[in-house]
Write an enzyme that holds these catalytic residues in place. Structure first.
Site, PDB file in Angstrom:
ATOM      1  N   CYS A   1       0.838  -1.203   0.000  1.00 16.89           N
ATOM      2  CA  CYS A   1       0.000   0.000   0.000  1.00 16.89           C
ATOM      3  C   CYS A   1       0.873   1.254   0.000  1.00 16.89           C
ATOM      4  CB  CYS A   1      -0.959   0.019   1.177  1.00 16.89           C
ATOM      5  SG  CYS A   1      -2.137   1.373   1.005  1.00 16.89           S
TER       6      CYS A   1
ATOM      7  N   CYS B   1      -4.724   2.297  -5.310  1.00 14.16           N
ATOM      8  CA  CYS B   1      -4.225   3.076  -4.196  1.00 14.16           C
ATOM      9  C   CYS B   1      -5.283   4.126  -3.820  1.00 14.16           C
ATOM     10  CB  CYS B   1      -2.931   3.737  -4.675  1.00 14.16           C
ATOM     11  SG  CYS B   1      -1.949   4.303  -3.356  1.00 14.16           S
TER      12      CYS B   1
HETATM   13  C1  LIG Z   1      -1.875   0.034   6.714  1.00 12.00           C
HETATM   14  C2  LIG Z   1      -2.231  -0.712   5.467  1.00 12.00           C
HETATM   15  C3  LIG Z   1      -3.119  -0.153   4.550  1.00 12.00           C
HETATM   16  C4  LIG Z   1      -3.445  -0.830   3.392  1.00 12.00           C
HETATM   17  N1  LIG Z   1      -4.363  -0.276   2.534  1.00 12.00           N
HETATM   18  C5  LIG Z   1      -4.733  -0.941   1.421  1.00 12.00           C
HETATM   19  C6  LIG Z   1      -5.731  -0.420   0.563  1.00 12.00           C
HETATM   20  O1  LIG Z   1      -6.311   0.632   0.826  1.00 12.00           O
HETATM   21  N2  LIG Z   1      -6.052  -1.128  -0.560  1.00 12.00           N
HETATM   22  C7  LIG Z   1      -5.450  -2.311  -0.855  1.00 12.00           C
HETATM   23  O2  LIG Z   1      -5.775  -2.922  -1.876  1.00 12.00           O
HETATM   24  N3  LIG Z   1      -4.483  -2.830  -0.054  1.00 12.00           N
HETATM   25  C8  LIG Z   1      -4.119  -2.179   1.075  1.00 12.00           C
HETATM   26  N4  LIG Z   1      -3.176  -2.721   1.908  1.00 12.00           N
HETATM   27  C9  LIG Z   1      -2.368  -3.866   1.452  1.00 12.00           C
HETATM   28  C10 LIG Z   1      -3.031  -5.230   1.606  1.00 12.00           C
HETATM   29  O3  LIG Z   1      -3.486  -5.434   2.911  1.00 12.00           O
HETATM   30  C11 LIG Z   1      -1.995  -6.283   1.232  1.00 12.00           C
HETATM   31  O4  LIG Z   1      -1.460  -5.961  -0.028  1.00 12.00           O
HETATM   32  C12 LIG Z   1      -2.591  -7.667   1.180  1.00 12.00           C
HETATM   33  O5  LIG Z   1      -2.980  -8.059   2.473  1.00 12.00           O
HETATM   34  C13 LIG Z   1      -1.580  -8.649   0.595  1.00 12.00           C
HETATM   35  O6  LIG Z   1      -1.999  -9.968   0.741  1.00 12.00           O
HETATM   36  P1  LIG Z   1      -0.909 -11.135   0.956  1.00 12.00           P
HETATM   37  O7  LIG Z   1      -1.674 -12.388   1.041  1.00 12.00           O
HETATM   38  O8  LIG Z   1       0.153 -11.011  -0.045  1.00 12.00           O
HETATM   39  O9  LIG Z   1      -0.232 -10.799   2.353  1.00 12.00           O
HETATM   40  P2  LIG Z   1      -0.891 -10.812   3.791  1.00 12.00           P
HETATM   41  O10 LIG Z   1      -2.349 -10.538   3.695  1.00 12.00           O
HETATM   42  O11 LIG Z   1      -0.074  -9.894   4.606  1.00 12.00           O
HETATM   43  O12 LIG Z   1      -0.723 -12.298   4.283  1.00 12.00           O
HETATM   44  C14 LIG Z   1       0.511 -12.978   4.351  1.00 12.00           C
HETATM   45  C15 LIG Z   1       0.339 -14.107   5.348  1.00 12.00           C
HETATM   46  O13 LIG Z   1       1.427 -15.009   5.203  1.00 12.00           O
HETATM   47  C16 LIG Z   1       1.789 -15.461   6.480  1.00 12.00           C
HETATM   48  N5  LIG Z   1       3.171 -15.961   6.410  1.00 12.00           N
HETATM   49  C17 LIG Z   1       4.304 -15.241   6.338  1.00 12.00           C
HETATM   50  N6  LIG Z   1       5.384 -16.058   6.287  1.00 12.00           N
HETATM   51  C18 LIG Z   1       4.891 -17.322   6.303  1.00 12.00           C
HETATM   52  C19 LIG Z   1       5.491 -18.601   6.263  1.00 12.00           C
HETATM   53  N7  LIG Z   1       6.823 -18.750   6.194  1.00 12.00           N
HETATM   54  N8  LIG Z   1       4.685 -19.687   6.309  1.00 12.00           N
HETATM   55  C20 LIG Z   1       3.327 -19.568   6.375  1.00 12.00           C
HETATM   56  N9  LIG Z   1       2.709 -18.369   6.419  1.00 12.00           N
HETATM   57  C21 LIG Z   1       3.481 -17.272   6.373  1.00 12.00           C
HETATM   58  C22 LIG Z   1       1.594 -14.245   7.379  1.00 12.00           C
HETATM   59  O14 LIG Z   1       1.420 -14.637   8.722  1.00 12.00           O
HETATM   60  C23 LIG Z   1       0.332 -13.635   6.795  1.00 12.00           C
HETATM   61  O15 LIG Z   1      -0.822 -14.112   7.448  1.00 12.00           O
HETATM   62  C24 LIG Z   1      -2.871  -2.091   3.117  1.00 12.00           C
HETATM   63  C25 LIG Z   1      -1.998  -2.668   4.041  1.00 12.00           C
HETATM   64  C26 LIG Z   1      -1.682  -1.997   5.212  1.00 12.00           C
HETATM   65  C27 LIG Z   1      -0.762  -2.635   6.213  1.00 12.00           C
END
Ligand SMILES: Cc1cc2nc3c(=O)[nH]c(=O)nc-3n(C[C@H](O)[C@H](O)[C@H](O)COP(=O)(O)OP(=O)(O)OC[C@H]3O[C@@H](n4cnc5c(N)ncnc54)[C@H](O)[C@@H]3O)c2cc1C
Length: 482
Positions: free
Chosen positions: A230, A427
Site C-alpha cells: 500500500c 491506491c
Molecule cells: C496500513 C495498510 C493499509 C493498506 N491499505 C490498502 C488499501 O487501501 N487497498 C489495498 O488494496 N491494499 C491495502 N493494503 C495492502 C493489503 O493489505 C496487502 O497488499 C494484502 O494483504 C496482501 O496480501 P498477501 O496475502 O500477499 O499478504 P498478507 O495478507 O499480509 O498475508 C501474508 C500471510 O502469510 C503469512 N506468512 C508469512 N510467512 C509465512 C510462512 N513462512 N509460512 C506460512 N505463512 C506465512 C503471514 O502470517 C500472513 O498471514 C494495506 C496494508 C496496510 C498494512
C-alpha cells in the site's frame, strides 16, 4: 456495516458533517450506480467457475493465510474437486489490513478488522497451523517451524511482506506508541493484532492537543527506500492527520520525508496531490530522504539524503557529468509517523525460490504476467511476496487470484498458460476526511475502473472504501467470488 457504525467515534461527523454536505448530486448518483454495480457483482456467476478446472488428484499446497492465500485456497477448492488441498498458515485471526488506516483515523476500531481463518478456509481443505521454515523446491516439499515435512505437486506461495523496523538504527518496535512515534503498519499478523493502528489514532489526538497548546508542533511522515505494501499509506496518514487538525483550525509543520523523488509515480496523480497539499498549513516535502536512524529520547530523526551535483565537463558528450552524492541530515521533531523498510519473509530469502541477487533478492521470482515461478514450473505466487514491478496491494492480490489459480490448473492439465496479470494496482489515497483519489494503474499507466477522472478527490470513493470494501473483502473476495 452496522458494526462499523456502532463502533465509530467520528463517523457521525462524516455522515452529518462537512464532507457529506460537500457531496454533489452528481457524486450521489454515481455512488448509487456504484453500489448497484457491487450488488450486481454479488449475483453474478462466480469468477472461480469461469476459469479452467481439473478433476485430477494432485497435492496442492498454499503457504500463507492472508488475503492472497485465502483467495487462492477458495478458488483452488472450486476448480479442483478431487485435489488434496493443504494450507499452511500460522494465523487463526485474519486481519483486514486496509482498515488499519480507518482505525488510525478514529473511524473503525480494532475489532472491525478481525475475522477468523476457520470461517474462511473452505471445508475439505487441510489446515496446518504452522509456518514454513524452509522451502525445498528441488524436492517439492517444505518443512514447517514445528518440524513437519509437507510434500506437494503444485504450490502457491502467499507469504506476504515483512517489516524491518530494526533497519532504522536506534528504533525498536517497542518505541512505537511512545515519545511521539507512531506507525500505522505495526501489526503481528500471526497473532492477528494491529497495535500500530490503535496507537496512530492516539497519536492523531496527541498531535491535535499539542497544536492546540499554542506552539506549532513539527510532525514528520516517512517513506522508506524499499518496496512497501500500500504505497499510498504514508500520505494517507499525512493528509488525514493534517485534516484532523484543520477541522479545529489548528496547524503543524508537516514534513513528508520520502526516499522517492516525487509525490506519486504517475504525473497526473502527483499533480493532484500537490494541489491537495496547498490546502494544508503547511506541508514541506523532503524528497530523496531515507530514514536511517532515530534518537528516540531526544526526538531526532536522521535521514540519508541522496542528491546529484555537476561534475567535470565531458568534451565528447558535450555535457557535464552528474555525480551521485549522499549526506546525513538530522531533523528534530515533536511527532513522527514511521513507515518501516519492508522485505520478503526470511524463509524465501534463504530459499531457491527468491530472486537470487540484486534489489529484488528474496522476492518470489515469478513471471510478471503468468505469476508462474521462472525456474520451478509447479510453483505460483500471489500477493505482496511476488517479485514483480507493481502490485503490492490487496486489490492486486484480488486480480492475481484468478490468474494464479487459472494458470496453475492449466499447468496441471498440460495446457498453455493463458491468463496474464497486467500489473493492476489500486491506491485509495485519502486526501482528507471524506475524500479519496482512487489511483488505479497497471504496467502501462493509469487504469481507472470507472469513467471518472482518477485524479479528482471524491466523496464517492471515500464512501465506497469506508462502507463497502470491507464486506466485499470478507463476503466476495475471500470466497473467491470476486
Ligand atoms: C496500513 C495498510 C493499509 C493498506 N491499505 C490498502 C488499501 O487501501 N487497498 C489495498 O488494496 N491494499 C491495502 N493494503 C495492502 C493489503 O493489505 C496487502 O497488499 C494484502 O494483504 C496482501 O496480501 P498477501 O496475502 O500477499 O499478504 P498478507 O495478507 O499480509 O498475508 C501474508 C500471510 O502469510 C503469512 N506468512 C508469512 N510467512 C509465512 C510462512 N513462512 N509460512 C506460512 N505463512 C506465512 C503471514 O502470517 C500472513 O498471514 C494495506 C496494508 C496496510 C498494512
Amino acid at each position: 456495516m452496522s458494526n462499523i457504525i456502532s463502533h465509530s467515534k467520528n463517523l457521525v461527523n462524516i455522515l452529518h458533517g462537512e464532507p457529506q454536505s460537500a457531496m454533489s448530486r452528481r457524486d450521489a448518483l454515481k455512488f448509487i450506480g456504484l453500489t448497484g454495480g457491487a450488488a450486481m457483482m454479488m449475483g453474478a456467476p462466480v469468477a472461480a467457475e469461469a476459469g479452467p478446472s481439473s478433476d485430477k488428484n494432485a497435492k496442492v499446497l498454499v503457504v500463507g493465510g492472508g488475503a492472497g492465500g485465502i483467495m487462492a485456497t477458495a478458488r483452488l477448492h472450486s476448480a479442483l474437486p478431487n485435489a488434496e488441498i493443504t494450507i499452511i498458515a500460522p494465523n487463526e485471526i485474519h486481519l483486514y489490513q486496509p482498515g488499519q488506516v480507518f482505525v488510525a483515523a478514529g473511524l473503525y476500531v480494532h475489532d472491525d478488522l478481525v475475522n477468523h481463518n476457520k470461517d474462511l478456509i473452505p471445508s475439505g481443505v487441510t489446515w496446518i497451523k504452522d509456518e514454513v521454515k524452509t522451502f525445498d523446491p528441488d524436492n517439492n516439499k517444505v518443512t514447517t517451524r514445528g518440524g513437519k515435512e509437507v510434500a506437494y505437486d503444485y504450490m502457491v506461495v502467499a507469504t506476504g511482506i515483512v517489516y524491518h523496523y530494526d533497519w532504522i538504527k536506534g528504533l525498536t518496535e517497542a518505541d512505537i506508541g511512545t515519545n511521539g512515534i507512531s506507525s500505522v503498519y505495526l501489526s503481528d499478523l500471526e497473532k492477528g493484532t494491529a497495535h500500530g493502528a490503535d496507537v496512530t489514532w492516539e497519536w492523531f489526538e496527541a498531535l491535535k492537543a499539542a497544536a492546540a497548546g499554542g506552539k506549532k508542533p513539527t510532525a514528520i511522515y516517512t517513506q522508506p527506500n524499499t518496496p512497501i505494501k500500500c504505497g499510498g499509506a504514508p500520505q494517507k496518514i499525512l493528509y488525514l492527520s493534517a485534516d484532523h487538525l484543520r477541522k479545529e483550525n489548528l496547524a503543524a509543520n508537516f514534513v513528508f520525508a520520502t526516499n522517492g523523488g516525487k509525490l506519486f509515480g504517475l504525473p497526473t496523480i502527483a499533480a493532484s496531490l500537490g494541489e491537495v497539499q496547498k490546502g494544508y498549513d503547511t506541508i514541506t516535502n523532503k524528497f530523496k530522504h531515507n530514514l536511517v536512524a532515530m534518537d528516540v529520547k531526544n526526538k531526532v530523526a536522521t535521514f540519508e539524503e541522496h542528491y546529484t551535483v555537476k561534475g567535470e565537463y565531458d568534451e565528447d558528450l558535450k555535457e557535464f557529468d552528474m555525480i551521485e552524492k549522499k549526506r546525513m541530515v538530522d531533523m528534530n521533531y515533536d511527532f513522527i509517523h514511521v513507515v518501516p523498510p519492508m522485505g520478503p519473509p526470511q524463509a524465501l530469502v534463504d530459499s531457491a525460490l527468491g530472486w537470487q541477487k540484486g534489489t529484488a533478492k528474496g522476492w518470489l521470482e515469478v513471471d510478471q504476467h503468468t505469476l508462474q515461478h521462472k525456474r520451478y514450473a509447479n510453483v505460483f505466487g500471489i500477493g505482496d511476496v511476488c517479485g514483480i514491478p507493481k502490485g503490492k496491494t490487496g486489490g492486486s492480490a484480488r486480480h492475481h487470484a484468478p490468474i494464479t489459480v487459472g494458470n496453475l490448473v492449466s499447468q496441471m492439465n498440460g495446457d498453455p498458460l493463458e491468463k496474464s496479470f497486467d500489473g493492476y494496482t489500486v491506491c485509495p489515497l485519502k486526501t482528507e476526511y471524506g475524500k479519496i483519489i482512487m489511483a488505479e494503474f497497471d504496467y502501462e499507466g493509469l487504469a481507472p475502473s470507472f469513467p471518472l477522472d482518477p485524479a479528482e478527490p471524491r466523496w464517492v470513493w471515500w464512501a465506497f472504501d469506508l462502507y463497502m470494501l470491507k464486506p466485499m473483502y470478507w463476503h466476495l473476495m475471500m470466497k473467491g467470488w470476486m
